[in-house]
Write an enzyme that holds these catalytic residues in place. Structure first.
Site, PDB file in Angstrom:
ATOM      1  N   LYS A   1       8.255   7.838  17.749  1.00  0.00           N
ATOM      2  CA  LYS A   1       8.717   6.455  17.801  1.00  0.00           C
ATOM      3  C   LYS A   1       8.687   5.917  19.229  1.00  0.00           C
ATOM      4  CE  LYS A   1       9.308   6.030  13.419  1.00  0.00           C
ATOM      5  NZ  LYS A   1       8.380   5.170  12.649  1.00  0.00           N
TER       6      LYS A   1
ATOM      7  N   THR B   1      19.003   4.509   3.006  1.00  0.00           N
ATOM      8  CA  THR B   1      17.735   4.694   2.293  1.00  0.00           C
ATOM      9  C   THR B   1      17.603   6.172   1.943  1.00  0.00           C
ATOM     10  OG1 THR B   1      16.441   5.178   4.283  1.00  0.00           O
ATOM     11  CG2 THR B   1      16.727   2.849   3.689  1.00  0.00           C
TER      12      THR B   1
ATOM     13  N   ASP C   1      -3.819   6.029   2.308  1.00  0.00           N
ATOM     14  CA  ASP C   1      -3.303   7.087   3.167  1.00  0.00           C
ATOM     15  C   ASP C   1      -3.576   6.604   4.589  1.00  0.00           C
ATOM     16  OD1 ASP C   1      -2.963   9.264   4.830  1.00  0.00           O
ATOM     17  OD2 ASP C   1      -3.968  10.692   3.511  1.00  0.00           O
TER      18      ASP C   1
ATOM     19  N   SER D   1       9.988   1.124  14.019  1.00  0.00           N
ATOM     20  CA  SER D   1      10.359   2.228  14.889  1.00  0.00           C
ATOM     21  C   SER D   1      11.686   2.789  14.399  1.00  0.00           C
ATOM     22  CB  SER D   1      10.433   1.735  16.342  1.00  0.00           C
ATOM     23  OG  SER D   1      10.833   2.761  17.228  1.00  0.00           O
TER      24      SER D   1
ATOM     25  N   THR E   1       0.820  -1.198   0.000  1.00  0.00           N
ATOM     26  CA  THR E   1       0.000   0.000   0.000  1.00  0.00           C
ATOM     27  C   THR E   1       0.859   1.256   0.000  1.00  0.00           C
ATOM     28  OG1 THR E   1      -0.189   0.353   2.409  1.00  0.00           O
ATOM     29  CG2 THR E   1      -1.660  -1.289   1.408  1.00  0.00           C
TER      30      THR E   1
ATOM     31  N   TYR F   1      10.460  13.849  16.253  1.00  0.00           N
ATOM     32  CA  TYR F   1      10.402  12.578  15.533  1.00  0.00           C
ATOM     33  C   TYR F   1      10.576  11.407  16.498  1.00  0.00           C
ATOM     34  CZ  TYR F   1      12.068   8.623  12.756  1.00  0.00           C
ATOM     35  OH  TYR F   1      12.244   7.374  12.225  1.00  0.00           O
TER      36      TYR F   1
END
Length: 279
Positions: A150, A181, A54, A132, A31, A146
């Protein structure tokens, strides 16, 4: 053959999870906000269902789960991977930035989890994997907001694991360190538009500079993590927490040592607040 349900599957770790699952013969429900991006990467694969999702839209989450069950009959592995970061001092982070990152990283994860749990309960089986970060175990300057999302993911996951274990459902928290990444790119990491000069020579300023230099130079290999996750998925008794990356392991060991040392130093005061015990 397992059936995976993966959010945030159009790039980064999500795409690699899709690739590994398909290559070993599993079914995948992948997705993303734009499912076309998934089809462009993997083509019209017979064991792949690309679905628009979403994660902040609960109705859309329920619809995606219904599509998954209709197509493949069950869901075995749920990977809550969708999320993004925000870089900046706490004071520099606006209310709108805070709300946006919580809406995806926390409320979105909850929406998907609530949508999929009825199916896992019916099966009396399943594995929820919540992505996480090392920031979910140890916060750091510049990533406070941020990391707080987590931390929330980890608290939710710990409780969820206790709640669903009697129903045959496992929960694992995955804690990646710095992996190569696109997380530090603009599409995955929001940088606060306003900066306060006083923070330039503090750890916040250092983190801003390091993040720019570290982008696409991170020590972790995302492909190795994706392959390693298969071992977690196949484990009879998977771990509650699974750190990935030598930097993550070092950070956990450092924090554990700090907490143990501080507790020892202040233990007497900590326990002094109990009511006196009767002689």
């Amino acid at each position: 053959m397992k059936t995976w349900f993966i959010t945030g599957a159009s790039r980064g770790f999500g795409t690699l999870f899709v690739k590994e699952a398909l290559e070993r013969g599993d079914n995948v429900v992948a997705t993303a906000r734009n499912a076309r991006a998934i089809v462009d990467k993997f083509g019209d694969h017979p064991r792949l269902l690309a679905a628009n999702l979403d994660v902040t839209d609960e109705a859309q989450a329920r619809a995606a789960v219904e599509q998954a069950v209709k197509r493949f009959g069950r869901i075995d592995v749920v990977v809550n991977n969708a999320g993004f970061g925000v870089l900046g001092a706490i004071e520099e982070t606006s209310a709108a930035d805070v709300e946006a990152v919580y809406r995806t990283n926390v409320f979105g994860l909850l929406a998907v989890t609530r949508a999929v749990l009825p199916q896992l309960r019916r099966q009396r089986a399943g594995h929820v994997i919540n992505i996480s970060s090392i920031g979910g175990y140890r916060s750091a300057a510049g990533f406070g907001v941020y990391a707080s999302t987590k931390f929330a993911v980890e608290g939710i996951s710990e409780a969820l694991a206790d709640e669903v274990m009697p129903l045959g459902i496992h929960v694992t928290i995955v804690e990646p360190g710095y992996f190569r990444t696109d997380f530090l790119d603009g599409g995955s990491l929001t940088t606060t538009p306003s900066t306060i000069p006083d923070y330039a020579d503090t750890p916040v300023g250092a983190v801003r500079r390091i993040a720019a230099d570290l982008n696409h130079q991170q020590p972790g290999d995302p492909a190795r993590l994706a392959k390693a996750l298969l071992q977690v998925v196949d484990a009879e008794q998977p771990p509650l927490r699974m750190p990935f990356g030598s930097d993550t392991v070092a950070a956990i060991e450092q924090k554990n040592a700090f907490v143990a040392g501080e507790l020892a130093q202040w233990r007497a005061l900590a326990v002094s607040t109990d009511f006196p015990t009767s002689p």
